[in-house]
Every structure is written in structure tokens, then in C-alpha cells.
Design a protein around this motif. Structure first.
Motif, short mmCIF file in Angstrom:
data_model
loop_
_atom_site.label_atom_id
_atom_site.label_comp_id
_atom_site.label_asym_id
_atom_site.label_seq_id
_atom_site.Cartn_x
_atom_site.Cartn_y
_atom_site.Cartn_z
N ASP A 197 -13.84 17.08 -31.06
CA ASP A 197 -12.53 16.23 -30.78
C ASP A 197 -12.26 16.09 -29.31
OD1 ASP A 197 -9.90 17.56 -33.12
OD2 ASP A 197 -11.41 15.89 -33.26
N ASP A 198 -13.15 16.70 -28.60
CA ASP A 198 -12.86 16.50 -27.17
C ASP A 198 -13.74 15.31 -26.52
OD1 ASP A 198 -13.03 19.93 -25.99
OD2 ASP A 198 -11.38 18.51 -27.18
N TYR A 199 -14.28 14.56 -27.27
CA TYR A 199 -15.36 13.64 -26.45
C TYR A 199 -15.06 12.24 -27.31
CZ TYR A 199 -18.38 16.38 -23.92
OH TYR A 199 -18.93 17.00 -23.17
N ALA A 200 -15.08 11.04 -26.88
CA ALA A 200 -15.06 9.77 -27.21
C ALA A 200 -16.49 9.44 -28.02
CB ALA A 200 -14.56 8.61 -26.45
N ILE A 201 -16.78 8.84 -28.99
CA ILE A 201 -17.93 8.47 -29.41
C ILE A 201 -17.97 6.87 -29.60
CG2 ILE A 201 -19.71 8.69 -31.32
CD1 ILE A 201 -18.51 11.54 -31.60
N GLY A 202 -18.89 6.44 -29.12
CA GLY A 202 -18.83 4.75 -29.26
C GLY A 202 -20.12 4.20 -30.03
N TRP A 203 -20.23 3.16 -30.41
CA TRP A 203 -21.32 2.60 -31.00
C TRP A 203 -21.79 1.22 -30.04
CZ3 TRP A 203 -24.52 4.16 -34.68
CH2 TRP A 203 -23.96 4.95 -35.67
N PHE A 204 -22.94 1.05 -29.75
CA PHE A 204 -23.32 0.21 -28.94
C PHE A 204 -24.63 -0.54 -29.54
CE2 PHE A 204 -20.92 1.18 -25.03
CZ PHE A 204 -20.53 2.36 -25.55
#
Length: 126
Positions: free
Chosen positions: A30-37
Motif C-alpha cells: 500500500d505504501d508504493y505507487a506502481i506503474g506500467w510502462f
């Protein structure tokens, strides 16, 4: 150690769908943003979508709005990217990445992300 494992790529015809998964470990989900690239041959890596820490905010690149949906499953520490109405120009290696940001920030700039998984190849045929 922060670990990210992307999976779910493959070959699909234009108009089809795929769902990518990013399994995360080594940090409080929950503490991290996760992105797709994604990165196509000969092109710079670009942002596709991101889900913020606490999963309160989602961001999409204009090119995928209305077609792609990012979601998370806290029980599985996994972020998904549902990709519908795929186009040949969506062909690329897709990566998931993570980092911690203030509030609900979720940048689509790959330079902002410190932690990366290995990519998964998505090929869309015309």
C-alpha cells in the motif's frame, strides 16, 4: 529487496484483449505507487498507467484511456493492467515499476521510478 514480476504478455490480434500482472514483494504494498510502462523497438520507454499508494488514484496515458484499466489486489500484492481493444501500436515490452511518492502522486515518467521488474512482450497483429 523490492521485487516486481510482470507476466501475461503474448500475441493477440488487433481488437483483442490481454491482462498483464505485476506481482510485488519486498515492500509494503500500500505504501508504493506502481506503474506500467512500455517500450517499443527504437522508441523511448513511456508511461502507460499508474496506481498510487493506497491505490486511491489512477492515471492513464492519453493513448490508452478508455481501453486499459489498472487495478490492484491487496491480498495477492498484485497490480493488473487489463488491455482491451488492442492496436498494433500497443506492441511493446511492458514493464511494471514502483516507488514511493507523496500523497496520491503517480507519475508516468519512467525516470521517477526506482524499482523495475523484467518486461513482458505484448505483440498485437493487424
Amino acid at each position: 529487496d523490492v521485487q516486481l514480476q510482470a507476466s501475461g504478455g503474448g500475441l493477440v490480434q488487433a481488437g483483442g484483449s490481454l491482462r498483464l500482472s505485476c506481482a510485488a514483494s519486498g515492500f509494503t504494498f500500500d505504501d508504493y505507487a506502481i506503474g506500467w510502462f512500455r517500450q517499443a523497438p527504437g522508441k523511448e520507454r513511456g508511461g502507460v498507467s499508474c496506481i498510487s499508494s493506497s491505490h486511491s488514484n489512477t492515471v492513464y496515458a492519453d493513448s490508452v484511456k478508455g481501453r486499459f484499466t489498472i487495478s490492484s489486489d491487496n491480498a495477492k500484492n498484485t497490480v493488473y493492467l487489463q488491455m482491451n481493444s488492442l492496436k498494433p501500436e500497443d506492441t511493446a515490452v511492458y514493464y511494471c515499476a514502483a516507488d514511493s511518492f507523496w500523497g496520491s502522486a503517480c507519475p508516468l515518467n519512467y525516470r521517477a521510478m526506482r524499482y523495475w521488474g523484467k518486461g513482458t512482450l505484448v505483440t498485437v497483429s493487424s
